[in-house]
Design an enzyme around this catalytic site. Structure first.
Site, short mmCIF file in Angstrom:
data_model
loop_
_atom_site.label_atom_id
_atom_site.label_comp_id
_atom_site.label_asym_id
_atom_site.label_seq_id
_atom_site.Cartn_x
_atom_site.Cartn_y
_atom_site.Cartn_z
N GLU A 206 0.83 -1.22 0.00
CA GLU A 206 0.00 0.00 0.00
C GLU A 206 0.86 1.26 0.00
O GLU A 206 0.68 2.18 0.80
CB GLU A 206 -0.97 -0.01 1.18
N GLU A 328 -5.25 -8.52 -0.45
CA GLU A 328 -6.08 -8.11 0.69
C GLU A 328 -7.50 -7.93 0.18
O GLU A 328 -7.73 -7.14 -0.75
CB GLU A 328 -5.58 -6.82 1.33
#
Length: 526
Positions: A206, A328
């Site tokens: 991320e 995710e």
């Protein structure tokens, strides 16, 4: 369909919307009395990568400490510090790959803090998740031992946000180099003679957010620099994963595919769903019919999400050499009342189970490009498989979904053509059912999702080829849309025997219960 002499077809029924793809198509029939499914082989079918059924374990809340790890001196039964009840439950899922140590935690984690004698490891503050102090008793050796005990692949997320290329290079050498070197010798000093077989290494996490707040243009240069030092030592082949986009950020995907193709084996994608906003995501257990319907709709959007990113990937990588890893995904709710802030502990209802089926069916149907997916997370965090409370452990409804779906792993995708009735609420419509199917060594395994929370759905299933000999299986359903398992009532939501299946020739018919997940095997005659 020309199957082997004994063909078994397992059908898992979920509350789910079906959508078309290159291998599965759905037509919505308003006012129809029955849903119709036809199963047949297809040419050039992809294999459903086992890693699509992967898991994610971050240093977050009680996922690691208290969930997976209790330490060797704990009164809770353990295998070298790893909870035995959790270990046994995860083994039953045939976990193919486990991602660690994060998540946001990965870009603050310095791996050398987690090796060597435990009493000499420094304490650290987990600044992302609750500002709690961790003692680093669970580190590289403990994680790799867990993977060995689970017989699964290791997916390491490396530190780009606050780490250096040298630190990343040293970790890969420590993990995978069999020869003599400073890092390999350090590994031996810490009790591990042979290197580990690490198949997957993520270059940051991320990085558009908690991993450094970078632009895609900047991260693509950073990625190219750091991945240079993820070396393949003799006898080792590490797949490099670039940090991909957050949900619908197609610009990020475009930049990374344009700038970094040829230097990555895969690119990640993150997608969480909820019924509210990031500031107020909604309750895990206190919700209404409209919230059920909205979550199903949001889960079904994963099909369009995948299609949007795959279109970009195909433009730059028509040979599909780069895998799409949805590393995710899952539901994200407001924390459970009474739980600690920043621990992301939430309950898990039949609604979560059904949404998991939606995701998994869509990953299956996009198996030509989707090569891994990792639900968030394994224990005690977000859409967990398992919840623990001191010595107690319960399995969530989502756990049962993964257990019922595990037979898709490594199977060949087959065609499933569905005519679904309309499922309606408040003037909005969704198809009532969704399907994916695969051909295993024993036959064909099919998963069907019925998202209709109000009533059962009748379905007629035609299996191309020989007549059907026998059908047997299970159903996962519940009395209420928010039914869930608790430590006082751990069996509220669990599979039961599937009943009332009618067989005529090569067609079977049955009624799929409302808000249900069913799995059954269809054996064809010789």
């Amino acid at each position: 369909m020309r199957f082997s002499k004994t063909v078994s077809i397992c059908i898992t029924v979920f509350l789910m919307v079906s959508v078309s793809s290159v291998v599965s198509k759905t037509a919505v029939k308003h006012g129809a009395d029955i849903n119709k499914l036809k199963i047949s082989e297809q040419s050039g079918a992809p294999i459903i990568a086992p890693e699509i059924y992967g898991h994610f374990s971050e240093h977050l809340g009680r996922c690691i400490y208290g969930g997976i790890w209790v330490g060797e001196d704990s009164d809770i039964p353990n295998v070298k510090g790893i909870r035995k009840d959790v270990l046994d439950a995860l083994r039953n899922l045939n976990v193919p790959v486990l991602r660690w140590p994060g998540g946001c935690f990965a870009d603050e984690y310095h791996w050398k803090d987690g090796i060597g004698p435990k009493d000499q490891r420094p304490e650290i503050v987990n600044t992302h998740w609750g500002m709690v102090t961790e003692d680093n008793s669970f580190g590289t050796h403990e994680f790799m031992r867990l993977c060995e005990l689970l017989d699964c692949e290791a997916y390491i997320a490396g530190n780009v946000g606050s780490g250096t290329p040298e630190e990343m290079m040293d970790w890969v050498e420590y993990l995978t180099f069999a020869g003599k070197s400073e890092m390999a010798n350090l590994r031996r000093k810490n009790g591990r003679e042979e290197p580990w077989d690490v198949k997957y290494f993520g270059v940051g996490n991320e990085n558009w957010g908690c991993g450094g707040n970078m632009t895609p243009e900047y991260y693509s240069d950073v990625y190219k620099r750091y991945q240079t030092y993820v070396k393949n030592y003799p006898g080792s082949r590490v797949k490099k994963i670039a940090c991909g986009p957050n949900s619908w950020d197609t610009h990020w995907m475009e930049v990374l595919m344009r700038n970094c193709r040829g230097k990555m084996d895969a690119i990640s994608l993150h997608y969480y769903i909820m019924t509210g906003s990031w500031g107020n995501k909604g309750s895990a257990v206190d919700f209404e019919e409209k919230d059920w319907f909205k979550l199903m709709d949001n889960a079904l959007k994963v099909r369009d999400l995948l299609a949007a990113h795959i279109e970009i990937m195909d433009k730059y990588d028509p040979d599909k050499s780069i895998g799409l890893y949805v590393d995710e995904w899952g539901t994200w709710w407001n924390r459970q009342p009474g739980s600690k802030p920043g621990f992301l502990y939430q309950q898990n209802t039949i609604r979560d189970a059904v949404s998991a089926g939606i995701f998994l069916n869509e990953f299956n149907k996009h198996a030509k490009r989707v090569k891994m997916a990792n639900i968030a997370q394994t224990v005690n965090v977000l859409q967990a498989m398992i919840l623990t409370k001191q010595e107690k452990m319960i399995l969530t409804p989502t756990y049962h979904v993964f257990e019922m779906y595990k037979h898709h792993q490594g199977s060949e995708l087959v065609n499933s053509s569905l005519e679904a009735r309309s499922y309606s609420l408040g003037g909005e419509n969704l198809p009532a059912l969704n399907v994916s199917a695969s051909k295993t060594d024993n036959g064909v395994y099919v998963t069907i999702c019925n998202i209709n929370h109000q009533s059962g759905e009748k379905i007629s299933i035609e299996v191309e080829g020989r007549d059907i000999a026998d059908v047997s299986g299970r159903t996962l359903t519940a009395n209420k849309i928010n039914s869930h398992n608790t430590f006082s009532s751990p069996g509220n939501v669990q599979p039961t025997a599937l009943n009332d299946v009618q067989i005529k020739g090569n067609t079977l018919s049955l009624e799929l219960p409302a808000k249900s997940v069913s799995a059954f095997t269809v054996k064809q005659k010789n």
